[in-house]
Scaffold this motif. Sequence first.
Motif, PDB file in Angstrom:
ATOM      1  N   LEU A  65       0.797  -1.238   0.000  1.00 47.92           N
ATOM      2  CA  LEU A  65       0.000   0.000   0.000  1.00 47.92           C
ATOM      3  C   LEU A  65       0.829   1.287   0.000  1.00 47.92           C
ATOM      4  O   LEU A  65       0.414   2.300  -0.572  1.00 47.92           O
ATOM      5  N   SER A  66       2.011   1.249   0.625  1.00 50.43           N
ATOM      6  CA  SER A  66       2.760   2.515   0.762  1.00 50.43           C
ATOM      7  C   SER A  66       3.164   3.146  -0.586  1.00 50.43           C
ATOM      8  O   SER A  66       3.157   4.373  -0.703  1.00 50.43           O
ATOM      9  N   PRO A  67       3.475   2.353  -1.655  1.00 49.56           N
ATOM     10  CA  PRO A  67       3.804   3.005  -2.931  1.00 49.56           C
ATOM     11  C   PRO A  67       2.669   3.867  -3.486  1.00 49.56           C
ATOM     12  O   PRO A  67       2.920   4.862  -4.169  1.00 49.56           O
ATOM     13  N   PHE A  68       1.412   3.520  -3.181  1.00 52.00           N
ATOM     14  CA  PHE A  68       0.297   4.348  -3.687  1.00 52.00           C
ATOM     15  C   PHE A  68       0.347   5.729  -3.031  1.00 52.00           C
ATOM     16  O   PHE A  68       0.180   6.749  -3.687  1.00 52.00           O
ATOM     17  N   ALA A  69       0.590   5.736  -1.700  1.00 54.71           N
ATOM     18  CA  ALA A  69       0.678   7.015  -0.983  1.00 54.71           C
ATOM     19  C   ALA A  69       1.872   7.809  -1.507  1.00 54.71           C
ATOM     20  O   ALA A  69       1.763   8.993  -1.816  1.00 54.71           O
ATOM     21  N   LYS A  70       3.003   7.116  -1.676  1.00 52.61           N
ATOM     22  CA  LYS A  70       4.240   7.785  -2.124  1.00 52.61           C
ATOM     23  C   LYS A  70       4.047   8.473  -3.482  1.00 52.61           C
ATOM     24  O   LYS A  70       4.550   9.567  -3.706  1.00 52.61           O
ATOM     25  N   HIS A  71       3.295   7.826  -4.384  1.00 49.67           N
ATOM     26  CA  HIS A  71       3.134   8.386  -5.731  1.00 49.67           C
ATOM     27  C   HIS A  71       1.812   9.152  -5.915  1.00 49.67           C
ATOM     28  O   HIS A  71       1.437   9.482  -7.037  1.00 49.67           O
ATOM     29  N   GLY A  72       1.110   9.407  -4.793  1.00 51.86           N
ATOM     30  CA  GLY A  72      -0.090  10.255  -4.830  1.00 51.86           C
ATOM     31  C   GLY A  72      -1.271   9.632  -5.550  1.00 51.86           C
ATOM     32  O   GLY A  72      -2.012  10.318  -6.257  1.00 51.86           O
ATOM     33  N   ILE A  73      -1.451   8.316  -5.365  1.00 48.73           N
ATOM     34  CA  ILE A  73      -2.563   7.627  -6.065  1.00 48.73           C
ATOM     35  C   ILE A  73      -3.677   7.292  -5.065  1.00 48.73           C
ATOM     36  O   ILE A  73      -3.402   6.750  -3.993  1.00 48.73           O
ATOM     37  N   SER A  74      -4.929   7.616  -5.423  1.00 45.37           N
ATOM     38  CA  SER A  74      -6.048   7.305  -4.504  1.00 45.37           C
ATOM     39  C   SER A  74      -6.443   5.856  -4.633  1.00 45.37           C
ATOM     40  O   SER A  74      -6.666   5.357  -5.730  1.00 45.37           O
ATOM     41  N   LEU A  75      -6.588   5.245  -3.463  1.00 38.95           N
ATOM     42  CA  LEU A  75      -7.029   3.853  -3.389  1.00 38.95           C
ATOM     43  C   LEU A  75      -8.557   3.849  -3.280  1.00 38.95           C
ATOM     44  O   LEU A  75      -9.103   4.506  -2.416  1.00 38.95           O
ATOM     45  N   ASN A  76      -9.252   3.152  -4.189  1.00 38.65           N
ATOM     46  CA  ASN A  76     -10.718   3.126  -4.148  1.00 38.65           C
ATOM     47  C   ASN A  76     -11.248   1.945  -3.338  1.00 38.65           C
ATOM     48  O   ASN A  76     -12.324   2.024  -2.754  1.00 38.65           O
ATOM     49  N   ARG A  77     -10.497   0.836  -3.329  1.00 36.87           N
ATOM     50  CA  ARG A  77     -11.069  -0.400  -2.798  1.00 36.87           C
ATOM     51  C   ARG A  77      -9.961  -1.423  -2.616  1.00 36.87           C
ATOM     52  O   ARG A  77      -9.035  -1.481  -3.429  1.00 36.87           O
ATOM     53  N   ILE A  78     -10.050  -2.230  -1.535  1.00 35.03           N
ATOM     54  CA  ILE A  78      -9.106  -3.358  -1.407  1.00 35.03           C
ATOM     55  C   ILE A  78      -9.861  -4.537  -0.806  1.00 35.03           C
ATOM     56  O   ILE A  78     -10.655  -4.377   0.117  1.00 35.03           O
ATOM     57  N   GLU A  79      -9.611  -5.710  -1.368  1.00 37.49           N
ATOM     58  CA  GLU A  79     -10.334  -6.911  -0.949  1.00 37.49           C
ATOM     59  C   GLU A  79      -9.309  -8.048  -0.920  1.00 37.49           C
ATOM     60  O   GLU A  79      -8.522  -8.175  -1.858  1.00 37.49           O
ATOM     61  N   SER A  80      -9.305  -8.863   0.137  1.00 36.28           N
ATOM     62  CA  SER A  80      -8.330  -9.963   0.134  1.00 36.28           C
ATOM     63  C   SER A  80      -9.023 -11.309  -0.011  1.00 36.28           C
ATOM     64  O   SER A  80     -10.153 -11.492   0.443  1.00 36.28           O
ATOM     65  N   ARG A  81      -8.349 -12.239  -0.694  1.00 31.37           N
ATOM     66  CA  ARG A  81      -8.866 -13.601  -0.902  1.00 31.37           C
ATOM     67  C   ARG A  81      -7.698 -14.568  -0.749  1.00 31.37           C
ATOM     68  O   ARG A  81      -6.558 -14.228  -1.073  1.00 31.37           O
ATOM     69  N   PRO A  82      -7.962 -15.800  -0.283  1.00 32.00           N
ATOM     70  CA  PRO A  82      -6.884 -16.806  -0.287  1.00 32.00           C
ATOM     71  C   PRO A  82      -6.376 -16.975  -1.721  1.00 32.00           C
ATOM     72  O   PRO A  82      -7.171 -17.031  -2.650  1.00 32.00           O
ATOM     73  N   ALA A  83      -5.030 -17.046  -1.905  1.00 38.26           N
ATOM     74  CA  ALA A  83      -4.470 -16.927  -3.264  1.00 38.26           C
ATOM     75  C   ALA A  83      -4.542 -18.193  -4.106  1.00 38.26           C
ATOM     76  O   ALA A  83      -4.327 -18.143  -5.308  1.00 38.26           O
ATOM     77  N   HIS A  84      -4.817 -19.350  -3.509  1.00 32.23           N
ATOM     78  CA  HIS A  84      -4.872 -20.638  -4.233  1.00 32.23           C
ATOM     79  C   HIS A  84      -3.495 -21.080  -4.701  1.00 32.23           C
ATOM     80  O   HIS A  84      -3.375 -22.091  -5.357  1.00 32.23           O
ATOM     81  N   THR A  85      -2.426 -20.310  -4.422  1.00 32.36           N
ATOM     82  CA  THR A  85      -1.097 -20.714  -4.894  1.00 32.36           C
ATOM     83  C   THR A  85      -0.335 -21.415  -3.779  1.00 32.36           C
ATOM     84  O   THR A  85       0.655 -22.084  -4.009  1.00 32.36           O
ATOM     85  N   GLY A  86      -0.773 -21.274  -2.547  1.00 33.13           N
ATOM     86  CA  GLY A  86      -0.119 -21.925  -1.433  1.00 33.13           C
ATOM     87  C   GLY A  86      -0.835 -21.534  -0.160  1.00 33.13           C
ATOM     88  O   GLY A  86      -1.513 -20.511  -0.130  1.00 33.13           O
ATOM     89  N   LYS A  87      -0.685 -22.353   0.879  1.00 35.99           N
ATOM     90  CA  LYS A  87      -1.372 -22.060   2.130  1.00 35.99           C
ATOM     91  C   LYS A  87      -0.862 -20.746   2.705  1.00 35.99           C
ATOM     92  O   LYS A  87       0.332 -20.467   2.673  1.00 35.99           O
ATOM     93  N   TRP A  88      -1.751 -19.923   3.216  1.00 37.44           N
ATOM     94  CA  TRP A  88      -1.446 -18.617   3.828  1.00 37.44           C
ATOM     95  C   TRP A  88      -0.820 -17.629   2.849  1.00 37.44           C
ATOM     96  O   TRP A  88      -0.115 -16.725   3.246  1.00 37.44           O
ATOM     97  N   GLN A  89      -1.033 -17.851   1.561  1.00 39.12           N
ATOM     98  CA  GLN A  89      -0.694 -16.781   0.616  1.00 39.12           C
ATOM     99  C   GLN A  89      -1.979 -16.050   0.315  1.00 39.12           C
ATOM    100  O   GLN A  89      -3.028 -16.679   0.174  1.00 39.12           O
ATOM    101  N   TYR A  90      -1.894 -14.741   0.230  1.00 38.13           N
ATOM    102  CA  TYR A  90      -3.105 -13.956  -0.002  1.00 38.13           C
ATOM    103  C   TYR A  90      -3.034 -13.165  -1.289  1.00 38.13           C
ATOM    104  O   TYR A  90      -1.962 -12.718  -1.693  1.00 38.13           O
ATOM    105  N   ALA A  91      -4.202 -13.051  -1.927  1.00 43.20           N
ATOM    106  CA  ALA A  91      -4.314 -12.212  -3.119  1.00 43.20           C
ATOM    107  C   ALA A  91      -5.098 -10.968  -2.724  1.00 43.20           C
ATOM    108  O   ALA A  91      -6.133 -11.071  -2.061  1.00 43.20           O
ATOM    109  N   PHE A  92      -4.610  -9.808  -3.115  1.00 48.79           N
ATOM    110  CA  PHE A  92      -5.329  -8.558  -2.862  1.00 48.79           C
ATOM    111  C   PHE A  92      -5.839  -7.998  -4.183  1.00 48.79           C
ATOM    112  O   PHE A  92      -5.053  -7.837  -5.127  1.00 48.79           O
ATOM    113  N   PHE A  93      -7.136  -7.737  -4.216  1.00 45.91           N
ATOM    114  CA  PHE A  93      -7.737  -7.054  -5.364  1.00 45.91           C
ATOM    115  C   PHE A  93      -7.780  -5.582  -4.995  1.00 45.91           C
ATOM    116  O   PHE A  93      -8.445  -5.211  -4.024  1.00 45.91           O
ATOM    117  N   ILE A  94      -7.050  -4.775  -5.754  1.00 45.47           N
ATOM    118  CA  ILE A  94      -6.918  -3.357  -5.410  1.00 45.47           C
ATOM    119  C   ILE A  94      -7.394  -2.501  -6.575  1.00 45.47           C
ATOM    120  O   ILE A  94      -6.956  -2.697  -7.711  1.00 45.47           O
TER     121      ILE A  94
END
Length: 362
Positions: free
Chosen positions: A297-326
Amino acid sequence: MNDPKTPLSEMRERIDSIDRQIQQLISERANHARTVAKVKGEGLSAIDYYRPEREAHVLRMVVDRNQGPLSDAEMVRLFREIMSSCLAQEDPLKIGFLGPEGTFSEQAVRKHFGHAAYGLPLGSIEEVFQEVAAGHADFGVVPVENSGQGMIQVTLDMFLTSDATICGEIELRVHQCLHSRSGRLEDVRRIYAHAQSLQQCKTWLRINLPEVECIAVSSNAEAARLALHADDVAAIAGESAGKVYRLKTVAQGIEDRADNTTRFLVIGRTLFPPSGNDRTSLLVTVNDKPGALYDVLSPFAKHGISLNRIESRPAHTGKWQYAFFIDVSGHIDDDALQAAVHDIGESAASIRVLGSYPVALP
Ligand SMILES: C=C(O[C@@H]1C=C(C(=O)O)C=C[C@H]1O)C(=O)O
């Protein structure tokens, strides 16, 4: 002037004259659109001519010019239909959606692509992704979020396993109705609806039909189809599903929240250029380590980009890996967003641009 018919017939003559001009201008516009299509290349299909970023720009100019008395949404709808017909002069765009006919997904297709597009009703959200990937549909329309109930996880999860891109978003005000064969509230003993719709009308059902059995089915249109077969069965569905299945309306506007809105995504196979007011969807996977989300998330703040939405889902690539839809404001061609995506790529397990697309119109 003493004849009360005179002003009326005068008005009608003026309207006839305006209609003649409008019609002539529409024909002229259609000829220009055809010429533009020829410039883009002879013998191509509609998907090669279609420019969502240009259409969004045209519609924003319509909104900017609008001085009433028609609402922005009405003006946009009329111009959308003109563009839809202009584009379909070659051959219509083919749009897959969650069927059967009469679903809110179909309404979203019509709102975004107009009535000249060819709608392809499909059995499930998964099938919409498959048919777009296989090239049987040019684009697909899938629900992704409801204002009262949050994200539609099936849709998000499909992006984890498919290469689909996001080419647009559609916001649809969802008005629920109760339909039945007789149209009488006192006849209703059972109600069929999609689980989401039952949720959206919970309060109304508790107050008006507390004793009635509610049964979840695959879609509201399926519920309407089932209601055709018995007098004591009603379906919760949109107005159009009631019409398609020729049911009578028992009650309308039964959704608990007055601003009940569903957001749909237009999925496709390519990315489109900027329209001037865009949103970008990113899919980021991270490893289970301290500060992982902060690093995303910090690069968005650094480059002045507004975040509209963030949602997390289990990534299906390995246990305890997460996918973020941003979702963020801006287009992936913007320098600031390029820089942010580069920075995130340094720390995240993976980052994929799902799409940059025009922000939904009224
Ligand atoms: C005419 C064009 O092609 C198509 C038709 C459009 C229209 O009718 O306004 C807009 C964009 C394209 O989908 C164009 O690119 O300008």
